[in-house]
Write an enzyme that holds these catalytic residues in place. Structure first.
Site, PDB file in Angstrom:
ATOM      1  CD  GLU A  34       4.245 -31.615  13.061  1.00 58.21           C
ATOM      2  OE1 GLU A  34       3.338 -30.847  12.686  1.00 58.21           O
ATOM      3  OE2 GLU A  34       4.727 -31.609  14.198  1.00 58.21           O
ATOM      4  CB  THR A  36      -1.766 -36.238  10.142  1.00 59.54           C
ATOM      5  OG1 THR A  36      -1.611 -35.274  11.189  1.00 59.54           O
ATOM      6  CG2 THR A  36      -0.835 -37.397  10.400  1.00 59.54           C
ATOM      7  CG  ASP A  37      -2.471 -30.250   8.635  1.00 66.90           C
ATOM      8  OD1 ASP A  37      -1.680 -30.769   7.820  1.00 66.90           O
ATOM      9  OD2 ASP A  37      -2.403 -29.055   8.999  1.00 66.90           O
ATOM     10  CG  LEU A 125       7.231 -22.103  17.557  1.00 71.65           C
ATOM     11  CD1 LEU A 125       7.855 -21.212  18.627  1.00 71.65           C
ATOM     12  CD2 LEU A 125       6.807 -23.430  18.183  1.00 71.65           C
ATOM     13  CB  SER A 126       1.662 -21.471  13.585  1.00 76.57           C
ATOM     14  OG  SER A 126       1.697 -22.795  13.220  1.00 76.57           O
ATOM     15  CB  SER A 128       2.239 -17.589   8.452  1.00 71.42           C
ATOM     16  OG  SER A 128       2.813 -18.826   8.624  1.00 71.42           O
ATOM     17  CD  GLU A 160      -0.063 -19.880   5.200  1.00 74.90           C
ATOM     18  OE1 GLU A 160       0.844 -20.150   4.397  1.00 74.90           O
ATOM     19  OE2 GLU A 160       0.130 -19.386   6.325  1.00 74.90           O
ATOM     20  CG  ASP A 172      -0.043 -24.396  11.340  1.00 68.06           C
ATOM     21  OD1 ASP A 172      -0.045 -25.474  11.956  1.00 68.06           O
ATOM     22  OD2 ASP A 172       0.797 -24.115  10.465  1.00 68.06           O
ATOM     23  CE1 TYR A 222       3.231 -28.473   5.325  1.00 65.95           C
ATOM     24  CE2 TYR A 222       1.989 -27.916   3.354  1.00 65.95           C
ATOM     25  CZ  TYR A 222       2.019 -28.278   4.678  1.00 65.95           C
ATOM     26  OH  TYR A 222       0.846 -28.461   5.368  1.00 65.95           O
TER      27      TYR A 222
HETATM   28  C1  GLA Z   1       2.763 -26.578   8.650  1.00 61.76           C
HETATM   29  C2  GLA Z   1       1.389 -26.450   8.010  1.00 61.76           C
HETATM   30  C3  GLA Z   1       0.365 -27.310   8.754  1.00 61.76           C
HETATM   31  C4  GLA Z   1       0.856 -28.738   8.907  1.00 61.76           C
HETATM   32  C5  GLA Z   1       2.288 -28.774   9.452  1.00 61.76           C
HETATM   33  C6  GLA Z   1       2.852 -30.157   9.452  1.00 61.76           C
HETATM   34  O1  GLA Z   1       2.752 -26.040   9.946  1.00 61.76           O
HETATM   35  O2  GLA Z   1       0.959 -25.110   8.022  1.00 61.76           O
HETATM   36  O3  GLA Z   1      -0.865 -27.270   8.066  1.00 61.76           O
HETATM   37  O4  GLA Z   1       0.748 -29.453   7.717  1.00 61.76           O
HETATM   38  O5  GLA Z   1       3.150 -27.943   8.702  1.00 61.76           O
HETATM   39  O6  GLA Z   1       2.165 -30.969  10.326  1.00 61.76           O
END
Ligand code: GLA
Length: 389
Positions: A34, A36-37, A125-126, A128, A160, A172, A222
């Site tokens: 989490e 880390t991306d 849960l993404s 978007s 985004e 995501d 964020y």
């Molecule tokens: C959101 C962002 C992702 C990632 C996570 C945290 O989902 O869209 O790119 O950074 O938070 O791991």
């Protein structure tokens, strides 16, 4: 699960005309890795069965009309005259991905779209990414433009950054585009290389618990975390000049040189650096079918997100703590960006009933409302839905 027939029906009612084509892109749950991306690191998510379905047909002009069944709202924009970004509305995502695809050279046509989703917004849960990837895929396909999956994911991320204003990483969108049924994906967010790892759910399953809490400031917090990481890299480069992202910093490096960082930045970096190491170990544990080890790493991940990265909240912490008291739970942690949303849990099948009732009762006692608890299978990535499905 959304019935493809209802989306098609809504399309005919609104836009009439011929038969639309149907596309679907999933949400995701992140098992570990989490924040880390955007540091060039590793993540280990899986696509879920919930997703966004789009009915689409091309138009003769350059306009895109989009209707959201969930929100009962219709919007319209022109491909040649980009609207103002960051309006804070749902079609920022749709217009954003259309513009990003155009910038990347896709020859898009105008289109009519009807969108319906069963990924709850703000649940971590993404939803978007599912919206970006499904509408991006639909727009490209009905225009006859071929867009690679990774390119589609990058266009979603660009939406985004430019239209929505969240400086997110690639996890995501890439998971939504490239998910594989029955597998988790180990993603190297620097090379964008994706390795599918089988998820054996004979004995242990993935359970999502949604706090139903959405925090308003999630997007700005964020972006602040991301800025903290960039500051860390800048400072560490004085002593480690080869470092371009926290991905390049090892746990030992940070032990040795962490002293040169301000306290908050040091903790942010410590989370990312240790989380990267945990994610690689977790991928090994998953490959070996060792759910106990995987679970241990998940507990550690949650602590690190709570104490060092400070992106958890009381409701998420409570869900993890309650889960820790249930026999048969291998691991639990918050999943996604944080500040609300969901936890991901590894629960043995024989403990499922006990888990569901304990989590619901104890959480309701504390917060006055029940969380949403369900088993989640690893689903496939974005695709065109054929008539028979
Ligand atoms: C959101 C962002 C992702 C990632 C996570 C945290 O989902 O869209 O790119 O950074 O938070 O791991």
């Amino acid at each position: 699960m959304i019935d493809a027939g209802t989306v098609r029906e809504a399309f005919r009612e609104l836009f009439g005309g011929g038969e639309p084509r149907l596309f679907r892109a999933p949400g995701r749950v992140n098992l570990i890795g989490e924040h880390t991306d955007y540091n060039g690191g590793f993540v280990l998510p899986m696509a879920i069965e919930r997703g966004t379905t789009v009915a689409a047909a091309p138009r003769e002009d350059r306009r895109v009309r989009a209707h959201s069944v969930n929100l009962g709202s219709t919007a319209e924009f022109d491909l040649d005259r980009p609207g103002r970004p960051r309006r804070g509305v749902w079609f920022d995502y749709v217009e954003g991905v259309a513009q990003a695809l155009v910038r990347r050279g896709a020859r898009l046509r105008g289109a009519d779209l009807v969108v319906e989703s069963d990924v709850p917004a703000g649940a971590g849960l993404s939803s978007s990414a599912a919206l970006e990837v499904s509408t991006g895929m639909a727009l490209a396909a009905v225009s006859g433009a071929s867009v690679e999956r990774v390119e589609l994911a990058l266009a979603g991320q660009e939406a985004e950054h430019t239209y929505v204003g969240t400086m997110c990483g690639i996890m995501d969108q890439l998971t939504s585009a490239c998910g594989r049924e029955g597998h988790a994906l180990l993603i190297d967010c620097r090379s964008l290389e994706t390795t599918a790892i089988p998820l054996d759910t004979t004995e242990t399953v993935v359970v999502v618990c949604d706090t139903r809490v959405k925090h308003e400031l999630a997007s700005s917090a964020y972006n602040e975390r991301r800025a903290d990481c960039e500051r860390g890299v800048e400072l560490l480069r004085h002593v480690l000049p080869a470092v371009t992202a926290l991905r390049d910093v090892s746990v030992e490096d940070l032990q040795r040189y962490g002293g040169c960082l301000p306290e908050i930045i040091r903790r942010r970096c410590r989370h990312v650096v240790t989380e990267n190491a945990r994610t690689l170990r977790a991928a090994g544990a998953l490959r070996a079918g060792c759910m106990e080890e995987m679970g241990r790493l998940m507990w550690q991940s949650h602590e690190s997100l709570r104490d060092d990265y400070e992106v958890s909240c009381a409701e998420l912490d409570a869900l993890v703590e309650i889960a820790a008291g249930v026999e048969g739970v291998a691991g639990a942690r918050m999943t996604g960006g944080g500040f609300g949303g969901s936890t991901v849990n590894l629960v043995s099948r024989r403990a499922l009933r006990e888990f569901g009732s304990t989590i619901t009762t104890e959480f309701t006692k504390l917060f006055g409302h029940a969380p949403v608890v369900y088993v989640s299978e690893a689903g496939g990535g974005a695709k065109e839905v054929m008539n028979a499905e």
